[in-house]
Scaffold this active site. Structure first.
Site: not given
Length: 725
Positions: A646-648
């Site tokens: 995940s990232c934003k």
């Protein structure tokens, strides 16, 4: 590939295989073998009913790369959406609505309460009503979404009606054929966080910490204890009238000259009283009475203002019927003496009946006999009823306290409704992703007896990788993600037999307040499982989260800010990961030996033996230590875990991570040459599935990086020229 419409024609006239001149096998035969492998992979494996139900809207990219020994690797990237993006959040909302509706009904059924407890009940009802109203609205809006919708774009991550839906959830899969087929899977999705409420006041970890510090200390009861308390309240309501009714009947029969009937009623009274004692004489009641006393003493000089504005001086002991006495010390044997008195009372009645029957032989008239029976038994029966009434009163107070306390702890004590809703939203997003990953891992491991044994013996590891920075709003996102991932510890899986092979019958269902995910398998597949799994043995999830910020904001945090959140998360996850691996080693020694081979992946100078694994993961002075993520991913794959990145929004930084991981796997496990490592990495980022992901999210085929920003990225996380802007 999904068979919806015929959209065109692709003609393949030839596949040129370089370096085949020295081979005795004609190139036409190699071309045929290559195409057969592609055809078999697509149609035999990915076209199973289970895969068709789990994955949708697939995008594939195929290329070939040379190994160090001049062989060719056929590499196929496949990115897919999943219907779980919407189906699981809708199921979770339905369960939460039902849970809070049931809790309202439970506390309403407690009857008349003291002002203090009635105020607590009002708090619970108000909290639950607010959440059920919000969740019913969200569920209604999600039901309006097309049944074929499986995707929430990054541009909609702040949409209030999509709070519970994971952002940009996809399966990123790579198939390597050389010549056998091997699959590598990663689940990608935006960090599970409540973007709608935003992060002005921080994320869940900070909000919960503040609320915990404001809460008064109180005992916490489990759902099992609350359920037991409700059972006891029901039993009291049933047994007390029976005891009282038999006591009255004994007095009535005593006026008759019928020894047999008197003995019969007395036997029934003794039996019913014994059941009464057996039902209520529990340690839970005794402990609850002690806690009531302790809370009363602690709050004797304080007041409490409820959400309804009610000011209550003093507390639960208002319910005690002892003339207002408040001892500074509580005698823990008091509850036991209540039952001693009940026992003495019934014994006195038995003894009196024996004496009265002996007197019958000397008495001359029926009148004197009946008068004697009634006058002697009446005070003893009254005493028995008083003792039973006292026991019921104390037990009702105690069990009401347990039920209310559990209700308060499960609702009001967890924080205001906006915190509860934020937590449920983060959990929902994380749940959808991990269920997708576990199902994919299960489908791929159905023919692996060691993996199936691991499932029911140890459980499955879910390793979340996060690339969020510890600066600005992303601190709040990371705090939301930390809590959302940690809450997955309460989730369990069980495997069931599907009714049919239709897609709807193969989708998972969510049930229970502890959230059990039922994964249906086709009958033929189900029948081949180990007996433990067929019997419904629960499979638990061990979630761990590792975060390393890689962008320019993380550079600010490392130079001028605070990285303690990231360091704490990684350190705690190291301990949990080590605990899982130790359990695996202890319960499944053969698989544990495989884990020990992981030491070859770690820098020898920093790793001497297993207990120092956590020390290897954390180097406080090393900035953007992405090696933490690489090692965690290797450990996860080695122990058959589920990988999630995940990232934003899972669009840009996530693309850099998964493509790097895919190329690293090609180099480490399939001898990809160093020259083709760079070629493969640039191809995956410029022309692979992740570029398609960018376009479907924002309508542009450019990663959202600038040249200046990329200067702060670790070199291996920088995209090729022309792919960003």
């Amino acid at each position: 590939m999904d068979g919806v419409n015929e959209v065109g024609e692709v003609r393949v006239s030839r596949v040129q295989m370089e370096g085949d001149n020295e081979s005795q096998t004609p190139s036409e035969h190699k071309c045929s073998t290559l195409c057969d492998s592609i055809h078999g992979s697509v149609h035999d494996k990915d076209n199973s009913p289970m895969m068709r139900a789990l994955l949708c809207a697939q995008v594939s990219k195929v290329n070939r790369f040379k190994t160090e020994d001049q062989r060719w690797l056929l590499v196929r990237e496949q990115m897919s959406e999943t219907p779980l993006s919407f189906s699981l959040p809708k199921q979770l909302l339905s369960l939460l609505i039902q849970e809070h509706t049931n809790r309202i009904q439970e506390v309403k059924e407690l009857g008349d309460l003291s002002p203090h407890w009635d105020g607590l009940r009002h708090d619970v009802i108000s909290h639950c009503n607010h959440l059920t109203g919000c969740y019913q609205e969200l569920l209604t809006e999600l039901e309006k979404v097309s049944a074929s919708s499986c995707f929430k774009p990054s541009t909609s991550k702040s949409d209030r009606h999509l709070q519970f839906v994971p952002t940009n959830l996809h399966t990123q899969r790579m198939e390597v054929t050389s010549p056998d087929s091997v699959w590598y899977d990663v689940i990608t999705f935006g960090a599970p966080a409540d973007h709608h409420q935003a992060f002005k006041h921080g994320g869940l970890k900070k909000l919960l910490s503040k609320h915990t510090n404001l809460r008064e200390s109180c005992v916490s009861y489990s759902q099992e204890e609350s359920s037991r308390a409700k059972e006891l309240l029901t039993r009291m309501a049933q047994l007390q009238p029976l005891v009282f009714g038999l006591a009255e009947e004994l007095l009535s029969v005593a006026q008759e000259l019928n020894t047999a009937r008197l003995r019969q009623v007395l036997g029934s009274l003794m039996e019913q009283t014994e059941q009464f004692v057996h039902a209520l004489k529990e340690e839970l009641v005794k402990c609850a009475l002690l806690e009531i006393h302790n809370q009363c003493i602690a709050n004797a000089n304080s007041s409490h203002v409820h959400s309804n504005g009610l000011l209550c001086e003093n507390c639960p002991a208002d319910q005690e019927q002892d003339g207002g006495r408040r001892d500074t010390e509580y005698d823990e044997e008091e509850w036991d003496r209540v039952w001693v008195n009940v026992g003495k009372s019934i014994n006195c009645i038995v003894a009196m009946v024996d004496r009265l029957q002996q007197q019958e032989e000397t008495l001359q008239t029926v009148m004197s006999i009946t008068s004697s029976h009634s006058s002697h038994l009446l005070p003893l029966v009254v005493t028995l009823r008083d003792c039973v009434r006292e026991a019921v009163m104390k037990a009702q107070v105690a069990m009401t306290f347990v039920v209310l306390q559990e209700a308060v702890d499960a609702t009001v004590a967890q924080g205001p409704v906006h915190i509860a809703q934020r937590r449920h939203a983060a959990f929902s997003q994380a749940l959808s992703a991990v269920v997708c990953g576990v199902m994919l891992k299960l489908y791929r491991g159905l023919e692996d007896p060691d993996f199936l044994r691991q499932l029911h013996t140890v459980g499955v590891l879910a390793q979340f990788e996060s690339l969020l920075s510890t600066h600005g709003d992303e601190i709040g996102m990371l705090e939301d993600m930390e809590v959302g991932v940690a809450d997955l510890k309460g989730v369990s899986f069980t495997i069931t037999e599907a009714k049919t092979e239709q897609p709807d019958d193969l989708l998972p269902t969510l049930s229970g307040t502890c959230f059990i995910v039922e994964v249906p398998l086709p009958p033929e597949t189900f029948s081949s499982l180990p007996q433990e799994l067929k019997d419904g043995l629960l499979i638990r999830v061990d979630p761990v989260l590792f975060n390393i910020g890689i962008n320019q904001h993380q550079s600010y945090a490392e130079r001028f800010g605070d990285c303690s959140l990231q360091e704490r998360i990684n350190q705690q996850s190291c301990e949990r990961l080590k605990a899982y691996c130790n359990t695996l080693r202890d319960r499944l020694p053969d698989m544990g030996k495989a884990f020990l081979s992981l030491l070859r992946f770690l820098p020898v100078k920093r790793v001497r033996f297993l207990p120092t694994l956590a020390n290897c993961f954390i180097e406080a002075k090393k900035r953007k230590n992405v090696e933490v993520l690489w090692i965690a991913a290797k450990v996860c794959r080695k122990v058959n875990g589920v990988r999630l990145t995940s990232c934003k929004s899972a669009k840009d930084r996530t693309a850099m991570s998964v493509t790097l991981e895919q190329c690293a796997l090609l180099r480490e496990r399939h001898a990809l040459s160093q020259q083709h490592f760079s070629i493969a990495l640039d191809w995956m980022r410029r022309d692979g599935c992740r570029m398609e992901n960018v376009e479907k999210n924002i309508g542009s085929r450019k990663f959202a990086f600038s040249s200046v920003q990329l200067l702060t990225f670790p070199k291996l996380y920088r995209p090729p020229d022309g792919s960003y802007g």
